[in-house]
Design a protein around this motif. Structure first.
Motif, PDB file in Angstrom:
ATOM      1  N   ASN A 271     -17.181  24.574  77.953  1.00  0.00           N
ATOM      2  CA  ASN A 271     -16.912  25.686  77.027  1.00  0.00           C
ATOM      3  C   ASN A 271     -17.908  26.829  77.231  1.00  0.00           C
ATOM      4  OD1 ASN A 271     -14.687  24.470  75.891  1.00  0.00           O
ATOM      5  ND2 ASN A 271     -15.823  23.542  74.209  1.00  0.00           N
ATOM      6  N   LYS A 272     -19.143  26.450  77.548  1.00  0.00           N
ATOM      7  CA  LYS A 272     -20.189  27.473  77.723  1.00  0.00           C
ATOM      8  C   LYS A 272     -19.921  28.365  78.933  1.00  0.00           C
ATOM      9  CE  LYS A 272     -23.903  24.908  75.472  1.00  0.00           C
ATOM     10  NZ  LYS A 272     -25.206  24.233  75.657  1.00  0.00           N
ATOM     11  N   VAL A 273     -19.146  27.862  79.917  1.00  0.00           N
ATOM     12  CA  VAL A 273     -18.864  28.662  81.119  1.00  0.00           C
ATOM     13  C   VAL A 273     -17.488  29.289  81.036  1.00  0.00           C
ATOM     14  CG1 VAL A 273     -20.400  27.302  82.571  1.00  0.00           C
ATOM     15  CG2 VAL A 273     -18.006  26.619  82.338  1.00  0.00           C
ATOM     16  N   GLY A 274     -16.882  29.330  79.824  1.00  0.00           N
ATOM     17  CA  GLY A 274     -15.637  30.031  79.622  1.00  0.00           C
ATOM     18  C   GLY A 274     -14.385  29.205  79.786  1.00  0.00           C
ATOM     19  N   ILE A 275     -14.506  27.885  79.866  1.00  0.00           N
ATOM     20  CA  ILE A 275     -13.327  27.014  79.985  1.00  0.00           C
ATOM     21  C   ILE A 275     -13.016  26.474  78.606  1.00  0.00           C
ATOM     22  CG2 ILE A 275     -12.386  24.924  81.035  1.00  0.00           C
ATOM     23  CD1 ILE A 275     -14.268  25.368  83.393  1.00  0.00           C
ATOM     24  N   ASN A 276     -11.755  26.683  78.131  1.00  0.00           N
ATOM     25  CA  ASN A 276     -11.419  26.233  76.779  1.00  0.00           C
ATOM     26  C   ASN A 276     -11.291  24.708  76.748  1.00  0.00           C
ATOM     27  OD1 ASN A 276      -8.852  25.551  77.759  1.00  0.00           O
ATOM     28  ND2 ASN A 276      -8.046  27.598  77.309  1.00  0.00           N
ATOM     29  N   SER A 277     -11.122  24.174  75.529  1.00  0.00           N
ATOM     30  CA  SER A 277     -11.118  22.715  75.339  1.00  0.00           C
ATOM     31  C   SER A 277      -9.965  22.048  76.060  1.00  0.00           C
ATOM     32  CB  SER A 277     -11.062  22.388  73.836  1.00  0.00           C
ATOM     33  OG  SER A 277     -12.187  22.905  73.182  1.00  0.00           O
ATOM     34  N   GLN A 278      -8.761  22.680  76.039  1.00  0.00           N
ATOM     35  CA  GLN A 278      -7.607  22.059  76.686  1.00  0.00           C
ATOM     36  C   GLN A 278      -7.817  21.987  78.196  1.00  0.00           C
ATOM     37  OE1 GLN A 278      -3.917  23.818  75.580  1.00  0.00           O
ATOM     38  NE2 GLN A 278      -2.676  22.437  76.864  1.00  0.00           N
ATOM     39  N   GLU A 279      -8.327  23.082  78.773  1.00  0.00           N
ATOM     40  CA  GLU A 279      -8.597  23.082  80.206  1.00  0.00           C
ATOM     41  C   GLU A 279      -9.697  22.081  80.569  1.00  0.00           C
ATOM     42  OE1 GLU A 279      -9.565  27.109  80.788  1.00  0.00           O
ATOM     43  OE2 GLU A 279      -7.491  27.758  81.153  1.00  0.00           O
TER      44      GLU A 279
END
Length: 308
Positions: A234-242
């Motif tokens: 999440n910290k690197v811009g990837i959402n939870s689903q991804e």
């Protein structure tokens, strides 16, 4: 010296020598003069008048033992042989009575033993005879002391040294004892088996508990690791689903790699296509979405019910 004097001198020497006699330790000698009691001599060297005094007899003052075997019947009609050992001695101050009042002390003692035993044993059962043999011995001693004291004999001790029932009775008793011992042995074996089963069950239960605790700890750590992985992504811009999709695919290929390293493994992972990870993720998302929708519908239904 005239020849006729030699026999006289020889006879005189014989008479002088015969006038001396010895009595052994713990013995007593009875001296009679012209057939009538004269004196009692104790241990040591003594002198008597030749041709007038004579040694009528000697008595031992030591403790003697007489074994008497009696056959009699018990209260429960069992014939049994008892061996009674009587220890007795001549009383030092009553040597005269023991020598002159009683000719056959052994026969007298035997008669009294028979009388007492055959009066006492028929009152007892066979088992009581074994248990109360000391009571029989005490009864014999009491009766003998009272009777034999008059004759100059002291009864030191009486012992029932052997009890021998009929052969068939002994065989039956041995069978009973063997059966009792087998019964006790069976009880001990049963208790041991029961304890073994209980302990084995306890050990298995403890093993299952520890195994469950281990699985729970393992799953907890896996969940914690997944949570940390999602936070990092999440910290690197990837959402939870991804992030979830990435983790599922990564674990899927890690599993395939682990199985491939085992050359002799018979394990087959199904499904094992490249789209398997994505399909599992889609199924999980659909399940979560349906579950959330059902939960929301139930909450709205409860609210409407409360308003009405």
């Amino acid at each position: 010296m005239p020849v006729f004097l030699y026999p006289i001198i020889f006879l005189g020497i014989v008479l002088i020598l015969s006038s001396f006699f010895t009595v052994k330790q713990q013995s007593a000698a009875i001296i009679e003069r012209f057939g009538k009691f004269h004196s009692i001599r104790q241990s040591g060297l003594h002198l008597k008048i030749p041709l007038i005094d004579r040694i009528a007899g000697k008595l031992s003052l030591k403790i003697q033992q007489l074994d008497v075997i009696i056959e009699t019947k018990t209260l429960d009609d069992v014939f049994v042989k008892l061996k009674v050992s009587v220890q007795y001695k001549v009383i030092k101050d009553k040597v005269y009575d023991s020598f002159y009042k009683l000719d056959y002390p052994h026969d007298q003692i035997t008669s009294y033993v028979f009388d007492v035993v055959r009066a006492e044993v028929p009152k007892m059962k066979l088992d009581d005879v074994f248990v109360k043999k000391d009571d029989i011995a005490i009864a014999v001693k009491s009766e003998l002391n009272e009777a034999m004291m008059t004759y100059g004999y002291d009864i030191i001790k009486t012992l029932v040294t052997d009890i021998d029932p009929d052969a068939q009775v002994k065989e039956a008793m041995n069978r009973i004892n063997a059966s009792e011992r087998e019964k006790v042995a069976a009880q001990y074996e049963g208790d041991a088996q029961r304890i073994l089963i209980v302990e084995r069950a306890k050990a298995e239960a403890e093993s299952k508990r520890l195994q469950g605790q281990g699985i729970a700890d393992q799953r907890r750590e896996i969940a914690r690791g997944l949570e940390e992985s999602v936070e990092v992504l999440n910290k690197v811009g990837i959402n939870s689903q991804e992030a979830s999709a990435l983790i599922v695919v990564t674990q899927h290929y890690d599993t395939l790699q682990s199985i491939g390293q085992e050359t002799n493994s018979n394990l087959i992972l199904l499904p094992n296509s490249p789209q398997a990870g994505s399909q599992m993720l889609n199924d999980m998302v659909a399940s979560f979405t349906a579950s959330n929708q059902i939960g929301e519908a139930m909450k709205n239904s409860k609210k409407n019910d409360n308003k009405e």
